[in-house]
Design an enzyme around this catalytic site. Structure first.
Site, mmCIF file in Angstrom:
data_model
loop_
_atom_site.group_PDB
_atom_site.id
_atom_site.type_symbol
_atom_site.label_atom_id
_atom_site.label_comp_id
_atom_site.label_asym_id
_atom_site.label_seq_id
_atom_site.Cartn_x
_atom_site.Cartn_y
_atom_site.Cartn_z
ATOM 1 N N GLN A 71 2.040 -19.436 -35.081
ATOM 2 C CA GLN A 71 0.860 -20.279 -34.871
ATOM 3 C C GLN A 71 1.129 -21.723 -35.265
ATOM 4 O O GLN A 71 1.133 -22.614 -34.440
ATOM 5 C CB GLN A 71 -0.335 -19.721 -35.640
ATOM 6 C CG GLN A 71 -0.838 -18.407 -35.072
ATOM 7 C CD GLN A 71 -2.201 -18.022 -35.626
ATOM 8 O OE1 GLN A 71 -2.965 -18.862 -36.081
ATOM 9 N NE2 GLN A 71 -2.503 -16.747 -35.595
ATOM 10 N N ASP A 72 1.344 -21.956 -36.555
ATOM 11 C CA ASP A 72 1.677 -23.307 -37.008
ATOM 12 C C ASP A 72 2.543 -23.202 -38.254
ATOM 13 O O ASP A 72 2.712 -22.122 -38.805
ATOM 14 C CB ASP A 72 0.423 -24.167 -37.241
ATOM 15 C CG ASP A 72 -0.604 -23.517 -38.147
ATOM 16 O OD1 ASP A 72 -0.316 -22.439 -38.697
ATOM 17 O OD2 ASP A 72 -1.690 -24.082 -38.324
ATOM 18 N N PRO A 73 3.135 -24.303 -38.694
ATOM 19 C CA PRO A 73 4.056 -24.240 -39.833
ATOM 20 C C PRO A 73 3.364 -23.779 -41.114
ATOM 21 O O PRO A 73 2.148 -23.923 -41.270
ATOM 22 C CB PRO A 73 4.542 -25.691 -39.970
ATOM 23 C CG PRO A 73 4.293 -26.318 -38.638
ATOM 24 C CD PRO A 73 3.054 -25.660 -38.119
ATOM 25 N N GLY A 142 -3.718 -24.623 -39.774
ATOM 26 C CA GLY A 142 -4.345 -24.888 -38.483
ATOM 27 C C GLY A 142 -4.887 -26.284 -38.295
ATOM 28 O O GLY A 142 -5.520 -26.574 -37.277
#
Length: 229
Positions: A71-73, A142
């Protein structure tokens, strides 16, 4: 409004050629504006700038054999390294990665569970470890999901789908499964499962994705991935 010179974007050359038109799009300018504004305000973002495109730098376009979408880091200090699910050596492997290791051990009894979470060895073998968003604000999961990265990573996935064939796309969780719409299922292998996070109830264990990915690669004349790290 700032300008982005595509020639100056520091990303691996084969990817620069494939994604060149993206660097002059309005959304990419918005990404740069957001990151510059954060820096000006003293807001910490991850990963460090030099690692934002690390997934692309480690795995050139023509070398990609498999894609694992995150999804994201990670948004904790020292965790994000620009590769989905991966953390640098010396950083404790997060729970999702531990479940990935559990599934590997289940699929391959000889797999030795490492004491680190650095998946660079996968990237060097052709596994594109791609987060859908390439940056995040410290402590805020997010937070950069809507600044433009989605369009960029969509373009990367579509380029692989259109210009390559016989790539394994491993989509874990609903967020990643939504990327299936950008992939030609007749040319590629799409594997879906719940997210490896313990919050998903542990149902990831047993998906057999790592073995199925290698079976597909072998069936299409490609060297399988050595998942040991």
């Amino acid at each position: 409004m700032i300008e982005v010179c595509p020639e100056n974007v520091r990303i691996e050359e084969s990817w620069k050629k494939v994604l060149y038109e993206q660097f002059s799009q309005d959304y990419f300018v918005r990404i740069k504006e957001t990151l510059l504004a954060a820096k000006a305000q003293g807001i910490v973002t991850y990963p460090p700038n030099k690692l934002i495109f690390n997934a692309f730098d480690q795995t050139p376009f023509d070398a990609v054999k498999a894609v694992i979408i995150g999804q994201d880091p990670y948004h904790g200090r020292g965790q994000a390294m620009g590769l989905s699910f991966s953390v640098p050596k010396g950083v404790r492997p997060p729970p999702s990665l531990l479940n990935i290791y559990k599934e590997l051990k289940r699929s391959y009894p000889d797999f030795q569970v490492p004491d680190h979470g650095d998946l660079s060895a996968w990237a060097k073998q052709g596994v594109l470890l791609l987060n859908a968003s390439l940056t995040v604000e410290a402590g805020k999961a997010g937070s950069h999901r809507a600044i433009g990265w989605q369009e960029f990573t969509h373009a990367a996935i579509e380029a692989l789908s259109n210009e390559r064939e016989h790539i394994v796309f491993m989509l874990w969780g609903n967020f990643a499964k939504a990327k299936a719409q950008f992939i030609d299922a007749e040319k590629h292998c799409i594997l879906t499962a719940v997210h490896p996070s313990p919050l998903a109830g542990g149902a990831f264990i047993g998906c057999d994705h790592f073995r199925r990915a290698n079976d597909y690669l072998i069936a299409h004349g490609k060297t399988p991935i050595n998942w040991q790290v």
